[in-house]
Design a protein around this motif. Sequence first.
Motif, short mmCIF file in Angstrom:
data_model
loop_
_atom_site.label_atom_id
_atom_site.label_comp_id
_atom_site.label_asym_id
_atom_site.label_seq_id
_atom_site.Cartn_x
_atom_site.Cartn_y
_atom_site.Cartn_z
N ARG A 48 -90.87 95.64 -48.23
CA ARG A 48 -89.92 96.26 -48.52
C ARG A 48 -88.89 95.34 -49.18
O ARG A 48 -88.83 94.18 -48.91
N GLY A 49 -87.99 95.72 -50.18
CA GLY A 49 -87.17 94.82 -50.68
C GLY A 49 -86.50 95.14 -52.01
O GLY A 49 -86.86 95.99 -52.61
N GLU A 50 -85.82 94.37 -52.41
CA GLU A 50 -85.26 94.30 -53.89
C GLU A 50 -86.35 94.02 -54.95
O GLU A 50 -87.24 93.26 -54.44
N GLU A 80 -91.29 96.58 -53.50
CA GLU A 80 -91.65 97.49 -52.82
C GLU A 80 -93.03 97.98 -53.18
O GLU A 80 -93.53 98.16 -54.18
N LYS A 123 -90.42 87.24 -44.89
CA LYS A 123 -88.90 87.02 -44.99
C LYS A 123 -88.17 87.70 -43.77
O LYS A 123 -88.72 88.85 -43.43
N GLY A 124 -87.27 87.06 -43.29
CA GLY A 124 -86.50 87.88 -42.11
C GLY A 124 -87.26 87.73 -40.72
O GLY A 124 -86.77 88.47 -39.94
N LEU A 182 -85.20 101.30 -45.51
CA LEU A 182 -85.48 100.19 -44.58
C LEU A 182 -86.76 100.29 -43.74
O LEU A 182 -86.81 99.09 -42.84
N ASP A 233 -84.07 95.20 -43.77
CA ASP A 233 -82.54 94.62 -44.19
C ASP A 233 -82.64 93.48 -44.85
O ASP A 233 -83.63 92.80 -44.81
N ARG A 234 -81.72 93.24 -45.90
CA ARG A 234 -81.67 91.95 -46.21
C ARG A 234 -81.22 90.71 -45.56
O ARG A 234 -80.31 90.89 -45.10
N PRO A 235 -82.12 89.80 -45.20
CA PRO A 235 -81.84 88.85 -44.31
C PRO A 235 -80.53 88.14 -44.55
O PRO A 235 -80.35 87.76 -45.54
N GLN A 236 -79.93 87.91 -43.47
CA GLN A 236 -78.77 86.81 -43.60
C GLN A 236 -78.88 86.10 -42.48
O GLN A 236 -79.53 86.24 -41.58
N ARG A 270 -85.27 90.60 -39.59
CA ARG A 270 -85.88 92.15 -39.73
C ARG A 270 -86.57 92.40 -38.62
O ARG A 270 -86.96 93.69 -38.51
#
Lengths: 424, 424
Positions: free
Chosen positions: A69-71, A75, B8-9, B62, B116-119, B124
Amino acid sequence: MANVFLPKGMRDLLPQQMIHRQRVIGAIQQVFTRHGFEPLETPAMERIETLTGKYGDEGDKLIFKVLSRGEGGKEGLVDQALRYDLTVPLARVIAMNPQLSLPFKRSQIQPVWRADRPQKGRFREFYQCDVDVVGAPCGLADAECIAVVHDALLALGFTDFTIRLNHRAWLRALAVAVGAADREVELIVAIDKLDKAGREGVGRDLLARGFLPDQVQRLWALLDGASLPGAEQADAELDRVEALALGLGVSPARLRRDRSLARGLDYYTGPVFETVLTDGAVGSVSGGGRYDGLIGMFSGRDIPAVGVSLGLERLLVLMEERGMLAASTTSTQVWVTVFDEACEPAALQAVTAFRQAGVPAEISLTEGKLGKQLKAADKRGVRWVVIAGPDEVAAGQVKLRDLRDGQDLALPLADAVARVVAGG
Amino acid sequence: MANVFLPKGMRDLLPQQMIHRQRVIGAIQQVFTRHGFEPLETPAMERIETLTGKYGDEGDKLIFKVLSRGEGGKEGLVDQALRYDLTVPLARVIAMNPQLSLPFKRSQIQPVWRADRPQKGRFREFYQCDVDVVGAPCGLADAECIAVVHDALLALGFTDFTIRLNHRAWLRALAVAVGAADREVELIVAIDKLDKAGREGVGRDLLARGFLPDQVQRLWALLDGASLPGAEQADAELDRVEALALGLGVSPARLRRDRSLARGLDYYTGPVFETVLTDGAVGSVSGGGRYDGLIGMFSGRDIPAVGVSLGLERLLVLMEERGMLAASTTSTQVWVTVFDEACEPAALQAVTAFRQAGVPAEISLTEGKLGKQLKAADKRGVRWVVIAGPDEVAAGQVKLRDLRDGQDLALPLADAVARVVAGG
């Protein structure tokens, strides 16, 4: 019930099951810690490249893939997948964390996911329960793996088990000695069935596969024999591992060299071991061995490793069948009834006093006749009920009922707490 | 390092983190149990229809979707997805298990997955830590949720926290009273920011959104006022919940009615509460409330429910920042060195004796000079080292070194074990 159900092979673990699972996992975790294995958790998702090609063609088909998923329009890409075991993630952790001191003893108790065809008692999500020693050569590390399984099974209450011990190099030498060096895998697969099929069955199987009668006869002789050419180092390693395991407290009666133990084909390189219950009713409850080629696969280094896995789900089934799990279906020990609104403060005070003393305690959440509340407490499997009605409140006491024998005691709250803490 | 990394995440939890997490989760679980909440686990995967449409449009995006695997060419179908929270699965469990007695108090501590966008500090995959009471009307059940949070935070060592308490019906009445019944959500979103933006900021925001100056003035007056028309029942319910929570041992100093607490928009129907640390440095560390419309969604029944979630990941960060986590980076207390091969049996005996006494103990797995072994023990953060060299073996003793002060004691093994068990 509306149209709700779970995906194939998935299940809920309701409180009655969870209470047993938490106790069993807690006991295993405690033994792992006592033996110096440190806990690790890895994420449910790995990159798909990390997992594929590690479990054979059949295994690859059983990996659950996750849509990313993602920007940025990414996706729909399938670039991650659910953990299939705990060993490949361990190899990845070792590669990504060069700061970890070796030898590294880690334990890991987490679910894994496999898209196997669901069967009775087999699910697509199940817990694995692994300990591994990374970075230590054959010897004490292998004995540690044997000892931790031995002590974990004892801690769970098992006594009638045997840890079978063999060496992959012994099996290789065996294949050479019967003149089937190029058919080692086939031979091992056949030998692995000796436990169930016996020599007659396995012999028939080997002949059907084109082995010669002479080869089969030599095989039986070698399995019975004292030594095997080419297996000297393997024998010496097993001697040492066995002696060290006994030194670590493993009972000699529970450790058995077993030349027919094959224990998987792919990645074991040294000693292999598995645990069977002596009544022989089921397969193994733990298995493991040395796999010196695997952990380094992401690191590009040679890293020796040995590990063992406890079959948690099978152990739980066995413990239930054998009545080894506590009969209680709840952790709650005390149920505080609410007589009426006027007596509510006394009930609140009572439940709080038990909780503050560390005793799991419930208070009736819905109004209703006392009989109904008592029934709920009994249904839940709670042993003690507390009643604080007008008479008890006036006397500065509570009534403590033991549901095991129905006996009532009227006593000050502090005394009731002390009595329950003391176990009655 | 080879080309290995995580999706990612995602993150690994290495032993140093896991040791703290296990202690914190264990302490929370113990409080949940003491309060009569029973453990539940649900599978990582749910049917996709179970999850979609439950978390709003943003939430739907999400959700991690999983490709189904299996026979009959169905591979590639996307019909399952990873758990996004613990509340929707609870609603499904209630629908699928009509045999469960209500009220049902359940605790659940499991990871959830959100794309979610990882921060920094946001992943995630993260643990949620929920308790809920299903099937009990507003009152004692709500107070139980407040009390369990209160006691869990105390058990972790937090003392400087405030549990803010409000009622969704109060906020609805507020919107009506300022003549914005049709803009309730907008008003609540604005009020929710009072903590951070103050009245000046929120007032500016409301004016910009087209609220009239008079409405804003009325809003402040009502927030300061003693009562609100139409909110009588909400006030009565809050009075009762507050009194019951105090009866369950919640400190009055830690419970505060706060009319500006909005706590989410979607599904709360009654009391809402959240916990903030008094130093105000961060957002809430727990939040919850009554949501009478949600649990019945799969059952087609009206089932009242109230629940609360502890922010485990945030609590762990706070505890680390505040030095509330034990300094030790290992559970292992004793490191047994191996002097040489001749002394190995004494070392094996020593490590086994400690383990049998319940003391987590390690034995050096690789041969090497004693100095190197001592360094490894020190690096690991172990307090005690045992040395059994030729002199000690001859004297029937071991040397016990306290790495905290470097002091050596020569004494029989049993005495060394007793000393460590006693804590020095």
